[in-house]
Design a protein around this motif. Sequence first.
Motif, PDB file in Angstrom:
ATOM      1  N   ASP A  43      48.340  14.927  91.227  1.00  7.34           N
ATOM      2  CA  ASP A  43      48.636  13.618  90.697  1.00  7.34           C
ATOM      3  C   ASP A  43      47.559  12.699  90.232  1.00  7.34           C
ATOM      4  N   ALA A  44      46.129  13.403  90.335  1.00  7.42           N
ATOM      5  CA  ALA A  44      44.728  12.665  90.061  1.00  7.42           C
ATOM      6  C   ALA A  44      44.484  13.141  88.721  1.00  7.42           C
ATOM      7  N   THR A  45      45.640  12.588  87.787  1.00  9.02           N
ATOM      8  CA  THR A  45      45.147  12.624  86.377  1.00  9.02           C
ATOM      9  C   THR A  45      44.257  10.677  86.529  1.00  9.02           C
ATOM     10  N   ALA A  46      44.684  10.141  86.714  1.00  8.25           N
ATOM     11  CA  ALA A  46      44.650   8.525  86.658  1.00  8.25           C
ATOM     12  C   ALA A  46      42.659   8.852  86.754  1.00  8.25           C
ATOM     13  N   VAL A  47      41.837   8.789  88.097  1.00  9.84           N
ATOM     14  CA  VAL A  47      40.933   9.572  89.122  1.00  9.84           C
ATOM     15  C   VAL A  47      40.460  10.174  87.635  1.00  9.84           C
ATOM     16  N   LEU A  48      40.656  11.581  87.386  1.00 17.21           N
ATOM     17  CA  LEU A  48      40.349  12.451  86.430  1.00 17.21           C
ATOM     18  C   LEU A  48      39.800  11.817  85.215  1.00 17.21           C
ATOM     19  N   ALA A  49      41.009  10.871  84.869  1.00 15.84           N
ATOM     20  CA  ALA A  49      40.081   9.829  83.337  1.00 15.84           C
ATOM     21  C   ALA A  49      39.185   8.947  83.466  1.00 15.84           C
ATOM     22  N   ALA A  50      39.209   8.011  84.948  1.00 16.74           N
ATOM     23  CA  ALA A  50      38.079   7.389  84.834  1.00 16.74           C
ATOM     24  C   ALA A  50      36.695   8.350  84.624  1.00 16.74           C
ATOM     25  N   LEU A  51      37.282   9.133  85.889  1.00 16.30           N
ATOM     26  CA  LEU A  51      35.587   9.192  86.335  1.00 16.30           C
ATOM     27  C   LEU A  51      34.651  10.553  84.506  1.00 16.30           C
ATOM     28  N   HIS A  52      35.988  10.448  83.956  1.00 20.92           N
ATOM     29  CA  HIS A  52      35.247  11.462  82.574  1.00 20.92           C
ATOM     30  C   HIS A  52      35.302  10.623  81.178  1.00 20.92           C
ATOM     31  N   GLY A  53      34.910   9.237  81.921  1.00 22.59           N
ATOM     32  CA  GLY A  53      34.699   8.245  80.911  1.00 22.59           C
ATOM     33  C   GLY A  53      36.162   7.603  79.608  1.00 22.59           C
ATOM     34  N   TYR A  54      37.267   7.784  80.794  1.00 18.83           N
ATOM     35  CA  TYR A  54      38.075   7.786  79.677  1.00 18.83           C
ATOM     36  C   TYR A  54      38.394   5.542  79.994  1.00 18.83           C
ATOM     37  N   TYR A  55      39.368   4.863  79.082  1.00 14.58           N
ATOM     38  CA  TYR A  55      39.128   3.492  79.683  1.00 14.58           C
ATOM     39  C   TYR A  55      40.766   3.274  80.723  1.00 14.58           C
ATOM     40  N   ASP A  56      41.243   4.507  80.450  1.00 17.91           N
ATOM     41  CA  ASP A  56      42.734   4.222  81.294  1.00 17.91           C
ATOM     42  C   ASP A  56      42.889   6.132  81.175  1.00 17.91           C
ATOM     43  N   GLN A  57      44.336   6.561  82.069  1.00 18.04           N
ATOM     44  CA  GLN A  57      45.215   7.212  81.816  1.00 18.04           C
ATOM     45  C   GLN A  57      45.978   7.349  80.436  1.00 18.04           C
ATOM     46  N   ALA A  58      46.587   6.372  79.846  1.00 16.42           N
ATOM     47  CA  ALA A  58      46.502   6.394  78.454  1.00 16.42           C
ATOM     48  C   ALA A  58      45.801   7.184  77.484  1.00 16.42           C
ATOM     49  N   HIS A  59      44.676   6.505  77.984  1.00 14.16           N
ATOM     50  CA  HIS A  59      43.618   7.331  76.697  1.00 14.16           C
ATOM     51  C   HIS A  59      43.628   8.628  77.244  1.00 14.16           C
ATOM     52  N   ALA A  60      43.172   8.702  78.278  1.00  7.16           N
ATOM     53  CA  ALA A  60      42.865  10.483  78.492  1.00  7.16           C
ATOM     54  C   ALA A  60      44.358  11.019  77.570  1.00  7.16           C
ATOM     55  N   ALA A  61      45.635  10.898  77.734  1.00  3.89           N
ATOM     56  CA  ALA A  61      46.917  11.326  77.621  1.00  3.89           C
ATOM     57  C   ALA A  61      46.422  11.537  76.246  1.00  3.89           C
ATOM     58  N   ARG A  62      46.167  10.757  75.237  1.00  3.95           N
ATOM     59  CA  ARG A  62      46.498  10.519  73.649  1.00  3.95           C
ATOM     60  C   ARG A  62      45.225  11.509  73.044  1.00  3.95           C
ATOM     61  N   ASP A  63      43.595  12.019  73.698  1.00  4.74           N
ATOM     62  CA  ASP A  63      43.082  12.251  73.592  1.00  4.74           C
ATOM     63  C   ASP A  63      43.422  14.237  74.062  1.00  4.74           C
ATOM     64  N   PHE A  64      44.018  14.275  74.706  1.00  7.58           N
ATOM     65  CA  PHE A  64      44.273  14.972  75.773  1.00  7.58           C
ATOM     66  C   PHE A  64      45.595  16.049  74.474  1.00  7.58           C
TER      67      PHE A  64
END
Length: 122
Positions: free
Chosen positions: A71-92
Amino acid sequence: MRGVGVVSQAVALLEDSGGSAAVGELADSIGVSYSSLYRVFVAATGIGPKQFGEIVRYFRFVGGLLDGPADATAVLAALHGYYDQAHAARDFKRYTGVSATSFRAVQNGIAALMHGRSVQDG
């Protein structure tokens, strides 16, 4: 030889920044123009410095998925420079072809291997 040194410096700066350094900042730090940095970087790696930074950010994000709770995906996204969780999900999905949830459930072994861990360490 100057081109190799420029690329090495840019790669080190991108890795140190977790992939978040802007190309203009890299060029200024190294003492070359934006266009020169871009040209030698593409010649040496086949991709631009911005895309390399995205890959560094993605690589670190995947490493965080291995270590963190589901359940920490949103926090990880922010920690790794993504604007939000959706941005991280798209790159993933762009780099793996599957969602992070599917990856966690089925393909964690691949991520573990990417990060030099045995599948049992997972």
